[in-house]
Design an enzyme around this catalytic site. Sequence first.
Site, PDB file in Angstrom:
ATOM      1  N   TYR A   1     -15.876  -9.814   0.060  1.00 32.94           N
ATOM      2  CA  TYR A   1     -16.499  -8.492  -0.124  1.00 32.94           C
ATOM      3  C   TYR A   1     -17.776  -8.605  -0.955  1.00 32.94           C
ATOM      4  CZ  TYR A   1     -12.248  -6.352   1.729  1.00 32.94           C
ATOM      5  OH  TYR A   1     -11.209  -5.987   2.536  1.00 32.94           O
TER       6      TYR A   1
ATOM      7  N   ARG B   1       0.827  -1.216   0.000  1.00 32.21           N
ATOM      8  CA  ARG B   1       0.000   0.000   0.000  1.00 32.21           C
ATOM      9  C   ARG B   1       0.865   1.272   0.000  1.00 32.21           C
ATOM     10  NH1 ARG B   1      -5.362   0.131   1.211  1.00 32.21           N
ATOM     11  NH2 ARG B   1      -6.327  -1.874   1.361  1.00 32.21           N
TER      12      ARG B   1
ATOM     13  N   ARG C   1      -2.530   7.299   1.807  1.00 34.44           N
ATOM     14  CA  ARG C   1      -2.833   8.496   2.600  1.00 34.44           C
ATOM     15  C   ARG C   1      -1.719   8.968   3.524  1.00 34.44           C
ATOM     16  NH1 ARG C   1      -8.278   6.369   4.935  1.00 34.44           N
ATOM     17  NH2 ARG C   1      -7.056   4.496   4.586  1.00 34.44           N
TER      18      ARG C   1
ATOM     19  N   ASP D   1      -7.374  -1.145  -7.175  1.00 32.54           N
ATOM     20  CA  ASP D   1      -7.886  -1.800  -5.980  1.00 32.54           C
ATOM     21  C   ASP D   1      -8.363  -3.196  -6.362  1.00 32.54           C
ATOM     22  OD1 ASP D   1      -8.603  -1.009  -3.022  1.00 32.54           O
ATOM     23  OD2 ASP D   1     -10.211  -2.305  -3.742  1.00 32.54           O
TER      24      ASP D   1
ATOM     25  N   ARG E   1      -5.562  13.245  -4.270  1.00 30.45           N
ATOM     26  CA  ARG E   1      -6.828  12.571  -3.959  1.00 30.45           C
ATOM     27  C   ARG E   1      -7.948  13.587  -3.732  1.00 30.45           C
ATOM     28  NH1 ARG E   1     -10.813  10.298  -3.154  1.00 30.45           N
ATOM     29  NH2 ARG E   1     -11.384   8.578  -1.793  1.00 30.45           N
TER      30      ARG E   1
HETATM   31  O1  1CP Z   1       0.010   1.431  -3.325  1.00 33.15           O
HETATM   32  C1  1CP Z   1      -0.562   0.352  -3.451  1.00 33.15           C
HETATM   33  O2  1CP Z   1      -0.363  -0.615  -2.720  1.00 33.15           O
HETATM   34  C2  1CP Z   1      -1.470   0.152  -4.641  1.00 33.15           C
HETATM   35  C3  1CP Z   1      -2.863   0.368  -4.426  1.00 33.15           C
HETATM   36  C4  1CP Z   1      -3.771  -0.570  -3.657  1.00 33.15           C
HETATM   37  C5  1CP Z   1      -3.751  -1.963  -3.482  1.00 33.15           C
HETATM   38  C6  1CP Z   1      -2.690  -2.957  -3.881  1.00 33.15           C
HETATM   39  C7  1CP Z   1      -4.956  -0.082  -3.054  1.00 33.15           C
HETATM   40  C8  1CP Z   1      -5.351   1.325  -3.032  1.00 33.15           C
HETATM   41  N1  1CP Z   1      -5.664  -1.172  -2.584  1.00 33.15           N
HETATM   42  C9  1CP Z   1      -4.958  -2.320  -2.816  1.00 33.15           C
HETATM   43  C10 1CP Z   1      -5.340  -3.703  -2.495  1.00 33.15           C
HETATM   44  C11 1CP Z   1      -6.467  -3.955  -1.582  1.00 33.15           C
HETATM   45  N2  1CP Z   1      -7.672  -3.301  -1.509  1.00 33.15           N
HETATM   46  C12 1CP Z   1      -6.512  -5.029  -0.663  1.00 33.15           C
HETATM   47  C13 1CP Z   1      -5.412  -6.046  -0.500  1.00 33.15           C
HETATM   48  C14 1CP Z   1      -4.306  -5.518   0.367  1.00 33.15           C
HETATM   49  C15 1CP Z   1      -4.635  -5.408   1.840  1.00 33.15           C
HETATM   50  O3  1CP Z   1      -5.030  -6.403   2.441  1.00 33.15           O
HETATM   51  O4  1CP Z   1      -4.456  -4.287   2.360  1.00 33.15           O
HETATM   52  C16 1CP Z   1      -7.751  -4.982   0.009  1.00 33.15           C
HETATM   53  C17 1CP Z   1      -8.253  -5.905   1.082  1.00 33.15           C
HETATM   54  C18 1CP Z   1      -8.478  -3.883  -0.537  1.00 33.15           C
HETATM   55  C19 1CP Z   1      -9.860  -3.447  -0.196  1.00 33.15           C
HETATM   56  C20 1CP Z   1      -9.851  -2.035   0.260  1.00 33.15           C
HETATM   57  N3  1CP Z   1      -9.823  -0.966  -0.590  1.00 33.15           N
HETATM   58  C21 1CP Z   1      -9.768  -1.546   1.572  1.00 33.15           C
HETATM   59  C22 1CP Z   1      -9.702  -2.397   2.828  1.00 33.15           C
HETATM   60  C23 1CP Z   1     -11.038  -2.394   3.464  1.00 33.15           C
HETATM   61  C24 1CP Z   1     -11.131  -3.381   4.568  1.00 33.15           C
HETATM   62  O5  1CP Z   1     -11.887  -4.341   4.445  1.00 33.15           O
HETATM   63  O6  1CP Z   1     -10.446  -3.210   5.595  1.00 33.15           O
HETATM   64  C25 1CP Z   1      -9.735  -0.131   1.508  1.00 33.15           C
HETATM   65  C26 1CP Z   1      -9.690   0.848   2.643  1.00 33.15           C
HETATM   66  C27 1CP Z   1      -9.755   0.210   0.137  1.00 33.15           C
HETATM   67  C28 1CP Z   1      -9.657   1.582  -0.440  1.00 33.15           C
HETATM   68  C29 1CP Z   1      -8.275   1.910  -0.883  1.00 33.15           C
HETATM   69  N4  1CP Z   1      -7.573   1.163  -1.807  1.00 33.15           N
HETATM   70  C30 1CP Z   1      -6.355   1.763  -2.054  1.00 33.15           C
HETATM   71  C31 1CP Z   1      -6.304   2.961  -1.252  1.00 33.15           C
HETATM   72  C32 1CP Z   1      -5.170   3.950  -1.257  1.00 33.15           C
HETATM   73  C33 1CP Z   1      -7.504   3.038  -0.520  1.00 33.15           C
HETATM   74  C34 1CP Z   1      -7.905   4.158   0.445  1.00 33.15           C
HETATM   75  C35 1CP Z   1      -8.994   4.959  -0.157  1.00 33.15           C
HETATM   76  C36 1CP Z   1      -8.722   6.415  -0.332  1.00 33.15           C
HETATM   77  O7  1CP Z   1      -7.620   6.903  -0.598  1.00 33.15           O
HETATM   78  O8  1CP Z   1      -9.726   7.131  -0.227  1.00 33.15           O
END
Ligand code: 1CP
Length: 345
Positions: A153, A28, A32, A78, A41
């Site tokens: 999900y 990640r 943020r 994502d 963003r």
């Molecule tokens: O920089 C990077 O790593 C690339 C971007 C990336 C990746 C690889 C994002 C951006 N998401 C992911 C994968 C992802 N998304 C996973 C697998 C990794 C992990 O376990 O952390 C999962 C479970 C998600 C689902 C997801 N999307 C969540 C988790 C929710 C939960 O159940 O706890 C969240 C918060 C998101 C939104 C998201 N995705 C990425 C970002 C930067 C964000 C935050 C949103 C924002 O900036 O408003």
Amino acid sequence: MSPAPAARRLLATVRGAIQPTPPIWIMRQAGRYLPEYRELRSRAGGFLELCYTPDLATEVTLQPVRRFDLDAAILFSDILVVPDALGQEVRFETGEGPLLTPLSAASIGALRPERVLERLAPVLETVRRVRAALPDDKTLIGFCGSPWTVATYMLGGRGSPDQQAARLFALREPEAFARLMDILVDVSVDYLVAQFRAGADVVQLFESWALNLDETAFAERVIEPNRRIVAGVRRQLPDAPIIGFPRGAAGMIAAYAEATGVNVVGLDYATPLQFAAATLPAGLGVQGNLDPLRLVVGGRQMEERAREIVAAFRGRPHIFNLGHGIVPETPIAHVERLLEIVRGG
Ligand code: 1CP
């Protein structure tokens, strides 16, 4: 798939090279905790729009590589773009995480797998643009969510600490569940092959919810679908380099690595170093596994553990990383210090 210049240190490690110091990226890494991400963003509108706008997604992908000189970029997208592309309603509410309209046995039939690549065309365009902009020695990592994790999900409608909705559905509706997993395996193969063809060097399978499963369920829902994805990708791209991250696999980690055939297995931070070193085959690559909260706190709590991790995996292919995603509170200076330590400082 791009050629593999020896200078792409991280790619070479995925292919089995042992380096004097481990290459590093941060799970990640675009997000943020970076002021430049927060700034972009705030101008981008919704999170999915950001993922589907190649200009912006390319810029966000490159930000952490520029700032920290990391060894790899990971595509900014994502795991939930796949359900979105399948036609399920997916929303990202600020502060709430993802929200989906949960699937039922009946609505699985309404998913539209044939449209997925067309709808994900902007993400594939981002891969092309990132590869074109990225220095030649940097590895580009593509990814998708693994079927079970994405299904949690799709069936639960949101992230949950115990994935109860999906676990009940899989047991009560085994046929509908198998249909959903088949769809996710097939579209994931196509999507990953398309990412390789667009310029990804390596892909990672994010099985973030591999925990909370008994061994029978783990074999059916984690090992078998990931194995099918690896085999399906390699039918089209025989040497495709793949990292698998089964978070929470615990005692099933060696079985996962062996059966799926991934080149590198990602370790969560709860995996004991000596257990991993002893149970995983000698030549197999590992990635991980610093607790992200040690990076928040920094100092001795971070430094000593980072050194232990580097020492434990000397002698096998090792990519340094966190054992799960970096959190928004992380101070930039701690990331800089971690890089110095991993690179021998
Ligand atoms: O920089 C990077 O790593 C690339 C971007 C990336 C990746 C690889 C994002 C951006 N998401 C992911 C994968 C992802 N998304 C996973 C697998 C990794 C992990 O376990 O952390 C999962 C479970 C998600 C689902 C997801 N999307 C969540 C988790 C929710 C939960 O159940 O706890 C969240 C918060 C998101 C939104 C998201 N995705 C990425 C970002 C930067 C964000 C935050 C949103 C924002 O900036 O408003």
